[in-house]
Motif scaffolding. Structure first.
Motif, PDB file in Angstrom:
ATOM      1  N   GLU A  22      -3.360  74.107  21.785  1.00 34.26           N
ATOM      2  CA  GLU A  22      -2.751  75.324  23.019  1.00 34.26           C
ATOM      3  C   GLU A  22      -3.083  76.494  21.822  1.00 34.26           C
ATOM      4  OE1 GLU A  22      -2.303  75.270  26.304  1.00 34.26           O
ATOM      5  OE2 GLU A  22      -2.827  73.714  26.518  1.00 34.26           O
ATOM      6  N   LEU A  23      -2.776  76.828  20.703  1.00 36.40           N
ATOM      7  CA  LEU A  23      -2.330  77.894  20.537  1.00 36.40           C
ATOM      8  C   LEU A  23      -3.466  78.566  19.363  1.00 36.40           C
ATOM      9  CD1 LEU A  23      -0.419  79.596  18.735  1.00 36.40           C
ATOM     10  CD2 LEU A  23      -0.901  78.384  16.897  1.00 36.40           C
ATOM     11  N   ARG A  24      -4.700  77.040  19.671  1.00 33.43           N
ATOM     12  CA  ARG A  24      -4.897  77.746  18.761  1.00 33.43           C
ATOM     13  C   ARG A  24      -6.428  78.698  20.199  1.00 33.43           C
ATOM     14  NH1 ARG A  24      -5.319  79.200  14.472  1.00 33.43           N
ATOM     15  NH2 ARG A  24      -5.737  77.731  12.750  1.00 33.43           N
ATOM     16  N   VAL A  32      -3.045  77.447  10.230  1.00 32.92           N
ATOM     17  CA  VAL A  32      -1.835  76.295  10.784  1.00 32.92           C
ATOM     18  C   VAL A  32      -2.155  75.077   9.386  1.00 32.92           C
ATOM     19  CG1 VAL A  32      -1.862  74.662  12.131  1.00 32.92           C
ATOM     20  CG2 VAL A  32      -2.344  77.136  12.765  1.00 32.92           C
ATOM     21  N   ILE A  33      -0.890  75.200   9.169  1.00 35.41           N
ATOM     22  CA  ILE A  33      -0.726  73.886   7.878  1.00 35.41           C
ATOM     23  C   ILE A  33      -0.143  72.400   8.924  1.00 35.41           C
ATOM     24  CG2 ILE A  33       0.371  72.608   6.314  1.00 35.41           C
ATOM     25  CD1 ILE A  33      -0.231  74.886   5.083  1.00 35.41           C
ATOM     26  N   MET A  34      -0.758  70.801   8.805  1.00 35.49           N
ATOM     27  CA  MET A  34       0.306  70.052  10.004  1.00 35.49           C
ATOM     28  C   MET A  34      -0.062  69.007   9.220  1.00 35.49           C
ATOM     29  SD  MET A  34      -2.174  70.197  13.839  1.00 35.49           S
ATOM     30  CE  MET A  34      -0.983  69.436  13.780  1.00 35.49           C
ATOM     31  N   ILE A  35       1.641  68.570   9.201  1.00 34.31           N
ATOM     32  CA  ILE A  35       2.309  67.735   8.370  1.00 34.31           C
ATOM     33  C   ILE A  35       2.277  66.401   8.831  1.00 34.31           C
ATOM     34  CG2 ILE A  35       3.661  67.315   6.375  1.00 34.31           C
ATOM     35  CD1 ILE A  35       3.746  70.153   5.706  1.00 34.31           C
ATOM     36  N   THR A  36       2.179  65.282   8.287  1.00 37.09           N
ATOM     37  CA  THR A  36       2.608  64.058   9.163  1.00 37.09           C
ATOM     38  C   THR A  36       2.366  63.452   8.121  1.00 37.09           C
ATOM     39  OG1 THR A  36       1.409  62.374  10.782  1.00 37.09           O
ATOM     40  CG2 THR A  36      -0.031  62.998   9.090  1.00 37.09           C
ATOM     41  N   LYS A  64      -9.266  60.619  17.810  1.00 32.69           N
ATOM     42  CA  LYS A  64     -10.249  61.109  16.092  1.00 32.69           C
ATOM     43  C   LYS A  64      -9.274  61.095  15.082  1.00 32.69           C
ATOM     44  CE  LYS A  64     -12.250  64.665  19.207  1.00 32.69           C
ATOM     45  NZ  LYS A  64     -11.865  65.704  20.600  1.00 32.69           N
ATOM     46  N   ASP A  65     -10.446  60.912  14.422  1.00 37.43           N
ATOM     47  CA  ASP A  65      -9.524  60.716  12.640  1.00 37.43           C
ATOM     48  C   ASP A  65      -8.895  62.598  12.417  1.00 37.43           C
ATOM     49  OD1 ASP A  65     -11.812  62.234  11.442  1.00 37.43           O
ATOM     50  OD2 ASP A  65     -11.946  60.377  10.354  1.00 37.43           O
ATOM     51  N   ALA A  66      -8.217  62.275  11.277  1.00 42.36           N
ATOM     52  CA  ALA A  66      -7.487  63.715  11.286  1.00 42.36           C
ATOM     53  C   ALA A  66      -8.535  64.967  10.526  1.00 42.36           C
ATOM     54  CB  ALA A  66      -6.680  63.469   9.668  1.00 42.36           C
ATOM     55  N   GLY A  67      -9.364  64.449   9.914  1.00 46.02           N
ATOM     56  CA  GLY A  67     -10.582  64.943   9.422  1.00 46.02           C
ATOM     57  C   GLY A  67     -11.001  66.018  10.579  1.00 46.02           C
ATOM     58  N   THR A  68     -11.761  65.372  11.723  1.00 49.73           N
ATOM     59  CA  THR A  68     -12.361  65.774  12.706  1.00 49.73           C
ATOM     60  C   THR A  68     -11.117  66.702  13.328  1.00 49.73           C
ATOM     61  OG1 THR A  68     -13.034  63.330  12.919  1.00 49.73           O
ATOM     62  CG2 THR A  68     -13.098  65.595  14.783  1.00 49.73           C
ATOM     63  N   MET A  69      -9.649  66.471  13.218  1.00 48.98           N
ATOM     64  CA  MET A  69      -8.893  67.312  14.877  1.00 48.98           C
ATOM     65  C   MET A  69      -8.943  68.374  13.287  1.00 48.98           C
ATOM     66  SD  MET A  69      -8.101  65.604  17.064  1.00 48.98           S
ATOM     67  CE  MET A  69      -6.607  66.838  17.071  1.00 48.98           C
ATOM     68  N   GLY A  70      -8.524  68.749  12.193  1.00 49.23           N
ATOM     69  CA  GLY A  70      -8.737  69.650  10.937  1.00 49.23           C
ATOM     70  C   GLY A  70     -10.124  70.287  11.546  1.00 49.23           C
ATOM     71  N   GLN A  71     -11.337  69.984  11.718  1.00 45.57           N
ATOM     72  CA  GLN A  71     -12.107  70.641  12.069  1.00 45.57           C
ATOM     73  C   GLN A  71     -12.312  71.373  13.294  1.00 45.57           C
ATOM     74  OE1 GLN A  71     -15.731  68.625  11.157  1.00 45.57           O
ATOM     75  NE2 GLN A  71     -15.773  69.258   8.890  1.00 45.57           N
ATOM     76  N   LEU A  73      -9.925  72.110  15.112  1.00 52.88           N
ATOM     77  CA  LEU A  73      -7.973  72.838  15.132  1.00 52.88           C
ATOM     78  C   LEU A  73      -8.443  73.792  13.932  1.00 52.88           C
ATOM     79  CD1 LEU A  73      -5.510  69.862  15.605  1.00 52.88           C
ATOM     80  CD2 LEU A  73      -7.071  72.030  17.475  1.00 52.88           C
ATOM     81  N   ASP A  74      -9.236  73.535  13.178  1.00 54.01           N
ATOM     82  CA  ASP A  74      -9.565  74.323  12.346  1.00 54.01           C
ATOM     83  C   ASP A  74      -8.122  74.681  11.931  1.00 54.01           C
ATOM     84  OD1 ASP A  74      -9.582  76.728  10.430  1.00 54.01           O
ATOM     85  OD2 ASP A  74      -9.879  78.384  11.583  1.00 54.01           O
ATOM     86  N   ALA A  75      -7.543  73.724  11.212  1.00 55.62           N
ATOM     87  CA  ALA A  75      -6.265  73.862  10.284  1.00 55.62           C
ATOM     88  C   ALA A  75      -6.430  72.785   9.211  1.00 55.62           C
ATOM     89  CB  ALA A  75      -4.941  72.746  11.990  1.00 55.62           C
ATOM     90  N   SER A  76      -5.347  72.980   8.700  1.00 55.21           N
ATOM     91  CA  SER A  76      -5.569  71.912   7.450  1.00 55.21           C
ATOM     92  C   SER A  76      -4.378  70.766   6.904  1.00 55.21           C
ATOM     93  CB  SER A  76      -5.110  72.736   5.617  1.00 55.21           C
ATOM     94  OG  SER A  76      -4.292  71.975   5.491  1.00 55.21           O
ATOM     95  N   ILE A  77      -4.857  69.562   7.666  1.00 55.58           N
ATOM     96  CA  ILE A  77      -4.103  68.414   7.503  1.00 55.58           C
ATOM     97  C   ILE A  77      -3.600  68.178   6.791  1.00 55.58           C
ATOM     98  CG2 ILE A  77      -3.249  66.518   9.633  1.00 55.58           C
ATOM     99  CD1 ILE A  77      -5.181  67.663  11.378  1.00 55.58           C
ATOM    100  N   TRP A  78      -2.575  67.349   6.071  1.00 55.59           N
ATOM    101  CA  TRP A  78      -2.233  66.894   5.199  1.00 55.59           C
ATOM    102  C   TRP A  78      -1.565  65.369   5.633  1.00 55.59           C
ATOM    103  CZ3 TRP A  78       1.053  69.811   0.957  1.00 55.59           C
ATOM    104  CH2 TRP A  78       0.263  71.028   0.750  1.00 55.59           C
ATOM    105  N   THR A  79      -2.054  64.560   5.511  1.00 52.17           N
ATOM    106  CA  THR A  79      -1.991  63.206   6.031  1.00 52.17           C
ATOM    107  C   THR A  79      -0.775  62.098   5.037  1.00 52.17           C
ATOM    108  OG1 THR A  79      -3.480  62.255   5.334  1.00 52.17           O
ATOM    109  CG2 THR A  79      -3.822  62.952   7.865  1.00 52.17           C
ATOM    110  N   SER A  80      -0.120  61.443   5.212  1.00 51.47           N
ATOM    111  CA  SER A  80       0.625  60.326   4.701  1.00 51.47           C
ATOM    112  C   SER A  80       1.456  61.251   4.078  1.00 51.47           C
ATOM    113  CB  SER A  80      -0.241  59.249   3.627  1.00 51.47           C
ATOM    114  OG  SER A  80      -1.318  58.798   4.887  1.00 51.47           O
ATOM    115  N   THR A  81       2.553  62.379   4.212  1.00 51.49           N
ATOM    116  CA  THR A  81       2.839  63.538   3.447  1.00 51.49           C
ATOM    117  C   THR A  81       4.350  63.443   4.242  1.00 51.49           C
ATOM    118  OG1 THR A  81       0.390  64.371   3.110  1.00 51.49           O
ATOM    119  CG2 THR A  81       3.046  65.538   2.838  1.00 51.49           C
TER     120      THR A  81
END
Ligand code: FAD
Length: 388
Positions: A22-24, A32-36, A64-71, A73-81
């Protein structure tokens, strides 16, 4: 962008990803940084309880995997974090090993809810599974295959317990379901509606044990032995615990944010700390803890606008919940706590139309089963909004 503090979102469930989508639409610039703490795969959590009916394992449920989501949403997604602490004065979150700190302009907690684990003794509690996210679901499916499971005992006859009862029956398993209360979906439905769901699931082969608690799970001669507080013993190959969830509030509590049943927010989804927001299953928005998809979508739409600069309060229409027991579908709009009024119930076999009205005749809730769900649209229109 290195020096522009980012909007940081903790959690990549439906709430976290929904918000950033929604934000995008409104803001393509702000970093945007997302951490999971999980792998960041986008999936629809409600589908975890229809996996055998639809024949979908964990891999098939990944949208979708995290890499695809990051692209996308133009977000940096930090997984296993895992985020381990938050400093709301300095506006910094710390992850994992205390080495990495991230400065935020705005922080959104979309942490979800934990399963409640009933106290169970015995020497085989490692065979008690709960299925609350995609990784749990993968473990569960693999355990079913590895142990050549045929009989499953489900603890809990509420929403998730009944959905799993139906789904696992569809998967060809023998099912015993145990609940301390008296009938299916006891906290959501009046008795006649709950008994209709029970009867429909029994017709499919389910066995219910109501008014009882599971006290122990032990290794038996052939598989597992589940002991109930009545002294009864049930044989099975695997146990699924589905007794409910509670909002994840620990991190917020340690941070000093106001918490109650959930992380307390106002109608702007603002917590008690400046520039910190909470949405989804972890949040208690203006007194409401609603651990369903429709509320988190409403929160995401409003908070996206707020983060983009136009302060927008969340409002909730009536949001009936569909319960995925296809052998006897249920649609329920729970009666608000402490509401005055009474049920009126029409029943034809397993088809129930139950309506709850206040003394003036205003509809405050309903419970529909089987063919009764056809009444949903008409009744939903009569309901007042949950939060106007
Ligand atoms: P989650 O999806 O749980 O996401 C939480 C995120 O936070 C995860 O990414 C996790 O890794 C991350 N996280 C938590 N703590 C940390 C930390 N310290 N550091 C980093 N990351 C962290 N609702 C309906 O409306 N209809 C249905 O039919 C329905 N069916 C359901 C069936 C099942 C089996 C279940 C379990 C739920 C169902 N629900 C249904 C409820 C619905 O799925 C949830 O309300 C919704 O998915 C919650 O999304 P969320 O993003 O708030 O939480």
């Amino acid at each position: 962008a290195e020096n522009t503090p980012a909007i940081v979102v903790i959690g990549t469930g439906l709430a976290g990803y929904g918000l950033v989508k929604e934000l995008r639409k409104l803001d393509k610039e702000t970093p945007v940084i997302m951490i999971t703490s999980d792998d960041g795969a986008a999936y629809s959590k409600p589908m975890l309880s229809t996996g055998f009916t639809r024949n979908m394992d964990a891999a098939a449920l990944v949208q979708k995997d995290a890499g695809t989501m990051g692209q996308e949403l133009d977000a940096s997604i930090w997984t296993s974090t895992k985020v381990t602490s938050i400093d709301t004065d300095k506006q910094i979150v710390t992850v994992g090993d205390q080495q990495t700190q991230i400065h935020y302009s705005k922080l959104v907690l979309a942490l979800g809810a934990d399963v409640i684990r009933p106290p169970i003794g015995g020497n085989a509690t490692e065979f008690v599974y709960s299925v609350n996210d995609l990784l749990d679901y993968d473990d569960f499916r693999k355990a079913v295959e590895r142990n050549n499971v045929k009989k499953i005992c489900i603890i809990g006859g509420g929403l998730i317990g009944c959905e799993f009862t139906n789904d696992l029956l569809n998967g060809g398993f023998e099912i015993d379901t145990v609940d301390p209360l008296g009938y299916c979906l006891p906290t959501l439905l009046p008795e006649q509606a709950g008994k209709a769901v029970q009867a429909a699931l029994e017709e499919q082969g389910a066995t219910f044990h109501f008014g009882k608690l599971v006290t122990e799970v032990n290794k038996g001669a052939n598989g597992l032995e589940v002991t109930l507080n009545s002294g009864d013993k049930l044989a099975c190959d695997l146990v699924v615990s589905a007794v409910g969830v509670r909002p994840r509030i620990e991190l917020a509590k340690e941070t000093g944010l106001a918490v109650n049943r959930g992380i307390v927010t106002n109608r702007l989804c603002e917590t008690s700390a400046t520039n910190v927001y909470a949405i989804g299953d972890c949040a208690e928005v203006n007194g409401h803890v609603l651990v369903y998809v429709a509320p988190l979508m409403a929160q995401g739409r409003a908070l996206a606008k707020t983060l983009a600069g136009e302060a927008t309060e969340v409002s909730y229409p009536a949001m009936p919940v569909a319960i995925k027991t296809p052998t006897c579908p249920v649609n329920v709009s729970p009666v608000p706590r402490d509401a005055e009024g009474e049920w009126s119930i029409e029943q034809d076999g397993n088809n129930v139309v139950a309506t709850f009205r206040d003394p003036s005749g205003q509809l405050l809730g309903f419970a529909l089963t089987g063919e009764g769900i056809k009444q949903k649209m008409a009744l939903q229109k009569e309901l007042p909004p949950i939060m106007a």
